[in-house]
Design a protein around this motif. Structure first.
Motif, PDB file in Angstrom:
ATOM      1  N   GLY A  48     -39.906 -21.036   1.423  1.00 35.61           N
ATOM      2  CA  GLY A  48     -38.659 -20.499   1.046  1.00 35.61           C
ATOM      3  C   GLY A  48     -38.850 -19.349   0.017  1.00 35.61           C
ATOM      4  N   ALA A  58     -33.281 -18.596   0.970  1.00 39.81           N
ATOM      5  CA  ALA A  58     -33.609 -18.809   2.334  1.00 39.81           C
ATOM      6  C   ALA A  58     -34.695 -19.981   2.788  1.00 39.81           C
ATOM      7  CB  ALA A  58     -33.815 -17.659   3.036  1.00 39.81           C
ATOM      8  N   PHE A  60     -37.397 -21.266   5.544  1.00 37.52           N
ATOM      9  CA  PHE A  60     -38.036 -20.908   6.878  1.00 37.52           C
ATOM     10  C   PHE A  60     -39.673 -21.443   7.016  1.00 37.52           C
ATOM     11  CE2 PHE A  60     -38.481 -17.604   3.353  1.00 37.52           C
ATOM     12  CZ  PHE A  60     -40.033 -17.610   3.195  1.00 37.52           C
ATOM     13  N   LEU A  74     -36.781 -18.041  10.700  1.00 39.35           N
ATOM     14  CA  LEU A  74     -35.387 -18.292   9.968  1.00 39.35           C
ATOM     15  C   LEU A  74     -34.719 -19.131  10.842  1.00 39.35           C
ATOM     16  CD1 LEU A  74     -35.131 -14.678   8.449  1.00 39.35           C
ATOM     17  CD2 LEU A  74     -35.955 -16.718   7.331  1.00 39.35           C
ATOM     18  N   ASP A  76     -31.763 -19.886  10.045  1.00 36.55           N
ATOM     19  CA  ASP A  76     -30.105 -19.702   9.799  1.00 36.55           C
ATOM     20  C   ASP A  76     -30.053 -18.332   9.181  1.00 36.55           C
ATOM     21  OD1 ASP A  76     -29.107 -22.533  10.458  1.00 36.55           O
ATOM     22  OD2 ASP A  76     -30.430 -23.094   9.120  1.00 36.55           O
ATOM     23  N   ALA A  77     -30.885 -18.056   8.180  1.00 35.15           N
ATOM     24  CA  ALA A  77     -30.523 -17.013   7.450  1.00 35.15           C
ATOM     25  C   ALA A  77     -30.596 -15.520   8.199  1.00 35.15           C
ATOM     26  CB  ALA A  77     -31.623 -16.670   6.452  1.00 35.15           C
ATOM     27  N   ASP A  78     -29.777 -14.736   7.862  1.00 39.30           N
ATOM     28  CA  ASP A  78     -29.968 -13.221   8.639  1.00 39.30           C
ATOM     29  C   ASP A  78     -30.949 -12.595   8.023  1.00 39.30           C
ATOM     30  OD1 ASP A  78     -29.147 -10.833   9.563  1.00 39.30           O
ATOM     31  OD2 ASP A  78     -27.275 -10.930   9.290  1.00 39.30           O
ATOM     32  N   LEU A  82     -32.134 -10.118   4.387  1.00 39.97           N
ATOM     33  CA  LEU A  82     -33.386 -10.940   3.763  1.00 39.97           C
ATOM     34  C   LEU A  82     -34.453  -9.932   3.779  1.00 39.97           C
ATOM     35  CD1 LEU A  82     -34.490 -13.404   2.360  1.00 39.97           C
ATOM     36  CD2 LEU A  82     -35.161 -14.069   4.699  1.00 39.97           C
ATOM     37  N   SER A 173     -24.526 -19.484   5.337  1.00 38.99           N
ATOM     38  CA  SER A 173     -24.629 -18.395   4.311  1.00 38.99           C
ATOM     39  C   SER A 173     -24.224 -18.931   3.017  1.00 38.99           C
ATOM     40  CB  SER A 173     -24.304 -17.250   4.711  1.00 38.99           C
ATOM     41  OG  SER A 173     -22.835 -17.338   5.282  1.00 38.99           O
ATOM     42  N   SER A 176     -26.169 -20.618   0.525  1.00 40.73           N
ATOM     43  CA  SER A 176     -27.500 -19.860  -0.139  1.00 40.73           C
ATOM     44  C   SER A 176     -27.183 -19.848  -1.438  1.00 40.73           C
ATOM     45  CB  SER A 176     -27.545 -18.426   0.747  1.00 40.73           C
ATOM     46  OG  SER A 176     -28.316 -17.727   0.051  1.00 40.73           O
TER      47      SER A 176
END
Length: 286
Positions: A48, A58, A60, A74, A76-78, A82, A173, A176
């Motif tokens: 992360g 984030a 990952f 990832l 979930d994160a856009d 990022l 999000s 985060s």
């Protein structure tokens, strides 16, 4: 919905960032919270990126093909903002950061054919298979140049529920930048290091660990109705914690909550819904 759990289904919320170039591994080692230098080529680990105050931006799965080629998967994160945020830290490093929207991610509730544990199978140009199995069942995740997997929201929700059951917080999000790795119990996934050199937030993470100041962690709760990340968790009417991730697979209403590690057993509610605590399952660490 298809009835065969071994049939592939799309995971459209899983997306990729690629790091490539001479300094790709060195850049990842300096920025991310896991020990990349010790990761063998052809292997993956949870990792992360943190804020300077040690909050998780984030989470990952980090795949290492070699020192010049790594992928961030990832859940979930856009990836677009990022990747842009990471780009600001490249400076003179020889590394290219790119969003791989040409790749598709699919999953099955079946055993992988070639991958095992944290060793993945395949290559960037032809597709990659990962073993996402854990206590309670086998799972396979594939990253492919093209996929004919069905877009089945029920099976995708079951995949997310499996993640939560095993302590992988699927952070929206809104969650985060809020929680430290310890508050998210990410030591269960071997997702961060307290011994490697500097990375953003490392001082906070290491101090919390070595001074024994970890007082909150994850709990898995199941509700009598749908739960929502962001709601407070209450014990006998008093504030206890905060829901950080939720999943509803049509049969179960699950959530992960950050709560005190030491707490009394009391009747629980979240968002007006009665909930009960269940033990987290093991086996998703890599």
């Amino acid at each position: 919905m298809h009835d065969n759990p071994q049939s592939p289904f799309a995971l459209p919320d899983h997306r990729l960032i690629a790091l490539s170039g001479r300094d790709a591994a060195a850049f990842a080692q300096a920025q991310f919270m896991s020990e990349i230098n010790a990761l063998a080529p052809g292997s993956w680990q949870w990792s992360g990126w943190l804020t300077p105050k040690g909050r998780v931006i984030a989470l990952f799965a980090l795949l290492k093909f070699d020192d010049e080629s790594l992928w961030l998967l990832l859940p979930d994160a856009d990836p677009v903002p990022l990747a842009a945020a990471l780009q600001r830290f490249v400076f003179r490093s020889k590394v290219t950061i790119s969003v791989r929207d040409d790749l598709r991610v699919e999953g099955t509730f079946g055993a992988p054919s070639r991958a095992s544990g944290n060793a993945f199978a395949g290559a960037p140009e032809g597709g990659v298979e990962l073993d996402f199995s854990a206590e309670g069942g086998s799972r396979t995740l594939r990253i492919l140049p093209a996929s004919t997997a069905s877009h089945d929201p029920v099976w995708a929700a079951r995949w997310a529920a499996f993640d939560l059951e095993h302590g992988l917080p699927r952070l929206p999000s809104a969650q985060s930048d809020h929680w430290t790795p310890q508050q998210l119990s990410l030591e269960r996934l071997n997702a961060f290091s307290v011994k490697k050199g500097c990375y953003p937030g490392q001082e906070i993470v290491a101090r919390t660990h070595f001074l024994g100041k970890v007082k909150r962690g994850l709990a898995l709760v199941e509700g009598s109705a749908a739960l929502r990340a962001g709601d407070d968790l209450r014990a006998a009417g008093e504030p206890l914690g905060h829901l950080v991730a939720s999943a509803d697979d049509g049969e179960r209403h699950l959530a992960l909550a950050v709560v005190p590690l030491e707490r009394e057993a009391k009747a629980l509610q979240a968002g007006g819904v009665d909930v009960r605590e269940s033990p987290l399952r093991e086996g998703l660490s890599r």
